[in-house]
Design a protein around this motif. Structure first.
Motif, mmCIF file in Angstrom:
data_model
loop_
_atom_site.group_PDB
_atom_site.id
_atom_site.type_symbol
_atom_site.label_atom_id
_atom_site.label_comp_id
_atom_site.label_asym_id
_atom_site.label_seq_id
_atom_site.Cartn_x
_atom_site.Cartn_y
_atom_site.Cartn_z
ATOM 1 N N GLU A 1 -6.130 8.425 -0.739
ATOM 2 C CA GLU A 1 -5.061 8.923 -1.434
ATOM 3 C C GLU A 1 -4.056 9.608 -0.568
ATOM 4 O O GLU A 1 -4.360 10.344 0.317
ATOM 5 C CB GLU A 1 -5.576 9.855 -2.736
ATOM 6 C CG GLU A 1 -6.308 9.194 -3.683
ATOM 7 C CD GLU A 1 -6.012 10.048 -5.156
ATOM 8 O OE1 GLU A 1 -5.247 10.840 -5.240
ATOM 9 O OE2 GLU A 1 -6.965 9.467 -5.778
ATOM 10 N N TRP A 2 -2.784 9.436 -0.950
ATOM 11 C CA TRP A 2 -1.740 10.009 0.153
ATOM 12 C C TRP A 2 -0.444 10.258 -0.962
ATOM 13 O O TRP A 2 0.244 9.708 -1.396
ATOM 14 C CB TRP A 2 -1.122 8.940 0.771
ATOM 15 C CG TRP A 2 -0.180 9.490 1.741
ATOM 16 C CD1 TRP A 2 -0.130 10.744 2.415
ATOM 17 C CD2 TRP A 2 1.047 8.910 2.270
ATOM 18 N NE1 TRP A 2 0.970 11.085 3.101
ATOM 19 C CE2 TRP A 2 1.831 9.585 3.176
ATOM 20 C CE3 TRP A 2 1.705 7.700 1.883
ATOM 21 C CZ2 TRP A 2 2.965 9.603 3.590
ATOM 22 C CZ3 TRP A 2 2.936 7.371 2.413
ATOM 23 C CH2 TRP A 2 3.663 8.049 3.408
ATOM 24 N N PRO A 3 -0.699 11.666 -1.638
ATOM 25 C CA PRO A 3 0.161 11.897 -2.672
ATOM 26 C C PRO A 3 1.600 11.938 -2.300
ATOM 27 O O PRO A 3 2.512 11.744 -3.077
ATOM 28 C CB PRO A 3 -0.294 13.190 -3.169
ATOM 29 C CG PRO A 3 -1.771 13.325 -2.682
ATOM 30 C CD PRO A 3 -1.932 12.315 -1.356
ATOM 31 N N MET A 4 1.822 12.185 -0.883
ATOM 32 C CA MET A 4 3.243 12.144 -0.526
ATOM 33 C C MET A 4 3.986 10.899 -0.476
ATOM 34 O O MET A 4 5.199 10.882 -0.686
ATOM 35 C CB MET A 4 3.178 12.788 0.929
ATOM 36 C CG MET A 4 4.534 12.788 1.725
ATOM 37 S SD MET A 4 4.432 13.265 3.302
ATOM 38 C CE MET A 4 5.847 14.465 3.421
ATOM 39 N N GLY A 5 3.075 9.988 -0.683
ATOM 40 C CA GLY A 5 3.689 8.671 -1.071
ATOM 41 C C GLY A 5 4.607 8.503 -2.181
ATOM 42 O O GLY A 5 5.581 7.907 -2.160
ATOM 43 N N ILE A 6 4.132 9.005 -3.236
ATOM 44 C CA ILE A 6 4.819 8.898 -4.609
ATOM 45 C C ILE A 6 5.959 9.844 -4.432
ATOM 46 O O ILE A 6 7.057 9.485 -5.023
ATOM 47 C CB ILE A 6 3.606 9.615 -5.499
ATOM 48 C CG1 ILE A 6 2.891 8.618 -5.821
ATOM 49 C CG2 ILE A 6 4.625 9.640 -6.831
ATOM 50 C CD1 ILE A 6 1.899 8.735 -7.099
ATOM 51 N N THR A 7 5.837 11.092 -3.718
ATOM 52 C CA THR A 7 6.989 11.771 -3.591
ATOM 53 C C THR A 7 8.174 10.997 -2.894
ATOM 54 O O THR A 7 9.366 11.039 -3.201
ATOM 55 C CB THR A 7 6.779 13.127 -2.887
ATOM 56 O OG1 THR A 7 5.833 13.870 -3.633
ATOM 57 C CG2 THR A 7 7.758 14.003 -2.787
ATOM 58 N N LEU A 8 7.916 10.470 -1.982
ATOM 59 C CA LEU A 8 8.983 9.503 -1.087
ATOM 60 C C LEU A 8 9.479 8.141 -1.658
ATOM 61 O O LEU A 8 10.610 8.110 -1.587
ATOM 62 C CB LEU A 8 8.302 9.208 0.230
ATOM 63 C CG LEU A 8 7.854 10.424 1.276
ATOM 64 C CD1 LEU A 8 7.140 9.831 2.527
ATOM 65 C CD2 LEU A 8 8.955 11.134 1.833
ATOM 66 N N ILE A 9 8.565 7.786 -2.746
ATOM 67 C CA ILE A 9 8.989 6.806 -3.294
ATOM 68 C C ILE A 9 9.958 7.201 -4.407
ATOM 69 O O ILE A 9 11.297 6.713 -4.725
ATOM 70 C CB ILE A 9 7.812 6.044 -3.981
ATOM 71 C CG1 ILE A 9 6.991 5.364 -2.985
ATOM 72 C CG2 ILE A 9 8.431 5.046 -5.105
ATOM 73 C CD1 ILE A 9 5.738 4.802 -3.737
#
Length: 192
Positions: A172-180
């Motif tokens: 999982e890479w939660p920061m990915g959702i933030t950047l999207i």
């Protein structure tokens, strides 16, 4: 209308424990470029797969590419009939295909034969954000920063995250959702 996320995997295709696969399971408006097979390194076929996936989506799109998928997006962007619908692209840890990569990865000759080289260097026709790693075994940090400058991309330094893949300890890479979300809302689209 909130954008649809289109996931563009790298050369190793879909990996069950990869952050892109896990991300796709969390999102409601998401499509993924279909698997091409790890042995088929034909860049033109992969570019056509992005175009076909874009054609199947209505409305705005945020691209989420990793590794070789970032280079695929760069090849696709200037030939597509659908690039104008991209409100943003998250390009995570692009490799340096201009340099020999570690054993187990395609050689320069294989990349050349597959149509990957030269890597497109002109500015992308949409907003993009390159996520960089300080210790990526597939690309020196400064070379990725130069690639981002050539593409006209913003950058975010993730620190020492290797290649941001399961081998580097990333599922999982939660920061990915933030950047999207950032790419969507900064482009004037609500993200849901």
């Amino acid at each position: 209308m909130s954008p649809t996320v289109l996931i563009v995997p790298g050369l190793r295709d879909h990996v069950q424990a990869h952050w892109q696969t896990l991300l796709a399971a969390q999102l409601t408006k998401v499509h993924t470029v279909p698997p091409m097979g790890r042995e088929d390194l034909d860049c033109a076929k992969r570019v056509q797969a992005i175009e076909a996936a874009m054609a199947a989506i209505d409305g705005p799109v945020v691209l989420v590419a990793h590794s070789g998928g970032c280079v695929m997006v760069a090849h696709w962007a200037h030939t597509s009939q659908h690039a104008h619908r991209v409100v943003g692209a998250l390009l995570a840890t692009p490799p340096d295909f201009d340099q020999a990569m570690p054993e187990g990865y395609p050689t320069l000759a294989t990349l050349q034969a597959g149509g990957w080289l030269p890597v497109p260097r002109q500015p992308l026709p949409f907003r993009s954000l390159v996520a960089t790693s300080d210790n990526d075994p597939l690309a020196a940090h400064e070379r990725v920063l130069q690639l981002a400058r050539d593409w006209g991309s913003e950058t975010v330094d993730l620190g020492a995250v290797g290649h941001l893949n399961p081998a580097s300890g990333f599922g999982e890479w939660p920061m990915g959702i933030t950047l999207i979300q950032q790419l969507s809302t900064d482009g004037g689209y609500p993200y849901t």
